[in-house]
Write a protein that holds these residues in place. Sequence first.
Motif, PDB file in Angstrom:
ATOM      1  N   LYS A  76      -9.164  18.610 -24.594  1.00 47.92           N
ATOM      2  CA  LYS A  76      -8.105  17.622 -24.775  1.00 47.92           C
ATOM      3  C   LYS A  76      -6.816  18.062 -24.073  1.00 47.92           C
ATOM      4  O   LYS A  76      -6.087  17.243 -23.509  1.00 47.92           O
ATOM      5  CB  LYS A  76      -7.842  17.406 -26.269  1.00 47.92           C
ATOM      6  N   VAL A 247     -11.916  14.550 -32.670  1.00 49.18           N
ATOM      7  CA  VAL A 247     -11.451  15.555 -33.630  1.00 49.18           C
ATOM      8  C   VAL A 247     -12.658  16.064 -34.412  1.00 49.18           C
ATOM      9  O   VAL A 247     -13.741  15.482 -34.368  1.00 49.18           O
ATOM     10  CB  VAL A 247     -10.397  14.988 -34.629  1.00 49.18           C
ATOM     11  N   LYS A 256     -14.547   8.692 -30.762  1.00 53.24           N
ATOM     12  CA  LYS A 256     -13.886   7.413 -30.484  1.00 53.24           C
ATOM     13  C   LYS A 256     -14.783   6.634 -29.532  1.00 53.24           C
ATOM     14  O   LYS A 256     -15.110   7.116 -28.450  1.00 53.24           O
ATOM     15  CB  LYS A 256     -12.523   7.639 -29.820  1.00 53.24           C
ATOM     16  N   ASN A 361      -5.113   9.236 -27.530  1.00 53.32           N
ATOM     17  CA  ASN A 361      -3.985   8.762 -28.322  1.00 53.32           C
ATOM     18  C   ASN A 361      -4.371   8.662 -29.794  1.00 53.32           C
ATOM     19  O   ASN A 361      -5.409   8.105 -30.144  1.00 53.32           O
ATOM     20  CB  ASN A 361      -3.549   7.385 -27.792  1.00 53.32           C
ATOM     21  N   ASP A 362      -3.525   9.202 -30.671  1.00 52.35           N
ATOM     22  CA  ASP A 362      -3.816   9.187 -32.109  1.00 52.35           C
ATOM     23  C   ASP A 362      -3.568   7.826 -32.736  1.00 52.35           C
ATOM     24  O   ASP A 362      -4.117   7.521 -33.797  1.00 52.35           O
ATOM     25  CB  ASP A 362      -2.946  10.227 -32.842  1.00 52.35           C
ATOM     26  N   ASN A 363      -2.739   6.993 -32.119  1.00 55.93           N
ATOM     27  CA  ASN A 363      -2.327   5.736 -32.738  1.00 55.93           C
ATOM     28  C   ASN A 363      -3.217   4.564 -32.378  1.00 55.93           C
ATOM     29  O   ASN A 363      -3.294   3.594 -33.123  1.00 55.93           O
ATOM     30  CB  ASN A 363      -0.883   5.407 -32.331  1.00 55.93           C
TER      31      ASN A 363
END
Length: 752
Positions: A76, A247, A256, A361-363
Amino acid sequence: MTEPLPSFTIDVKAESVSAPILAVKSLFYIEKIQEVLSQNLNKLPPDSAIVISYSWADEAKQVSILLRDCTLNLFKLKYLLHNNKTEQEANDYKQKICSTITKATNELDINFKEIIEGKRSEQQEWIHETNPVHVVLNQLNTLEDQIKRIQRSEHKIDDINKSFKAFNLAYKEAISQRQQALTYNFDILSNIHTQIQSLGSEIPKSEVVKLTSDIDAALEAIEERPSFSSYENIVLEDTDRLSLPFVTLGGRFQYKNIDILSEVSTWSSFNLTSPLRSIDRKVVIFLEKVNVVLLQLSNRLKAKVETRDGNTISFSPNELRKSLAKLMLDYEQQIRKEIFEPLDEILQNLYRYINVSQLFNDNYSFLPISKIGQLTSGISYMPTLEQRYEINAIKQFLQRLKNRIFTKNYLTNKTSLSEYINGVLGFNPDSDSNSLFMRKGFLGSSFFVRRPILIEKIENHFKLWQSGFGGSLLISGSYGSGKSALIELIPLIQSSVISYHIVQGQSLDINGNKIHVDNNLIAVIKHVIKNKSNDFCILTIDDLSHYSHSSEELFDLMNTLLPLVQRNNQNIYFALSFTQKLENRLRCLFDLDKIFTEIIRTDNMAVEKIEEALLMRAHAVADHDEIEFNSSEMRQKSRSIANISKGNIGFAMQLWCMEESNFNLVKNSKEFSDRVLDNQTMLNHLIMYDKQHFPSLKNIFDEVEIENTKAEIDYLAKQKIVMVLKEGYVTINPYLRHLISDILNDNSILNN
């Protein structure tokens, strides 16, 4: 000679460590641990072998998990923007990783040697426990697979990165064309303006001729410049769905699943295509003005040369350069602000978001456009998106809605039947602005209404089918409730299994054996069963009412279909849909719960989901040239429609397309309700089918009633409530189905 003990120390340096290097080292390290636990355990002293199995094996697994997690973090780190971290901060992070790995592997190595030397003894409680070494070996195999998955993901993201760079470069070059053209035209204006400014009021004819020649040459040069490349021709190539390790949670990988092409397409439509199209119009207008002003100036100078006999020409330089000065001022005050600055901002956003770092992106899943909040408040070009509606018209409508729709007088106000029906039908479903709302079935992930509970049920049912449980799924709901979208989604979310979608009028190719799909559904299913080889497959059939047009046909179809499904649902995952009314009818004749191992209901969608779907489509079809509208007003409209749509997404879409002054009619015609209830026996029968063959109605009504029914159908057809088709078929007007179904359902509830 004693065989030397293996070393379990990893020495990694911050200046050279990377995900590929650590991945290779980690795989080799885990292989050494596996060798000790699987092959060399019997070569060790018994006491040492027991301690290694019960204690050291778990420590080794934890170190392996650490290596897996560090590999993921370095993977990452390669792509992330570090949230504005400096290079030094990134190096400090690598140093921390290296230090942690070195410390953990040193401790594991020391513990191994101490065990071999007999410094650690077995615990008494181990006698009552199962040897965990086989479990640990399985877990190490999983960790190996996960590290290899990281390696494959890195290669795939490198390819995606190349596609992103090519995509961004194409836009950058196209934008640069516009900017260079504007700058080039401004420089021409400035040069000619300077020439005119240097002239006096009386100048030789030869200088005027030279000036005219310079202007004509400039016009010719402008004409010969290459035309702009089209933004519409820029596409993102060589990208697909991506399952990205993201993660770790509780020792397990979290992925994802990103539909890159779909998200980029949607994001581009809002943040690139629409604003760039608007800017292009301004660019073209300015360039045309430059061309016209220069052409007019050239003609004026030529006219002066031709009408003057002497060697000098008198004219006012200020008057000549007035139009040039106006354009130059526009360039400085408007073009820079309305074109150059937005283009620079677009490029910044392009390189910021169409970037592999965004995948982490976490959001968001990938791009912010995938969140409905971005549609209503966070888009850079909200002012242009807000040009969909005229604000005063909306305010007037909402005021009428507030003052009238909830008052007793308004609710009891009688509207004539024809006025009511014409108001409901008074829209064009095929127009550019309405087609996105009225489109049936799955539109793609960009416009799919997220229904996580229903999708989770389908996914769980599919997993049961894969484990040997009979797979037959029924999706049931009222007309327009989202059955088609859901059933078309199944092959997409289960893309690893081959799927066949049966659609009337199309052809199916089963391993090279083609068949045309007509009314004979059973023949098509048998063709699939015969030619699919030994492969497992998905078979989806949307709306069984298309294949039967009378009670007799329906009974014969189901009497043959259901046993066929039951016999073959071990290796074919059947997914069928039909309306709730048809389901209720069939339950009187067949044991559906015995045939279908899962039944999904699509009715009663949440108001928030419907509101979100309306807003998504409304922004997608926004006309950016119309007068600005207020986003909160638009949201209020979508919420008002969602509240009166009774949980039916299709009905809400139709309401949006209706004239704003008409969609509040849907509850307010007693005459329409009375007309439906007067004919409820026939309409209840018609609403179960796509279309009904009129001669079959003779089996429902006697000879006297059938004549009255025929006359009534003629009357209802004139009123547009039903439609008489070719070959004696009758169907309910599709844009009145929601209303008729609601009236019949409400009446049924009252009677019960």
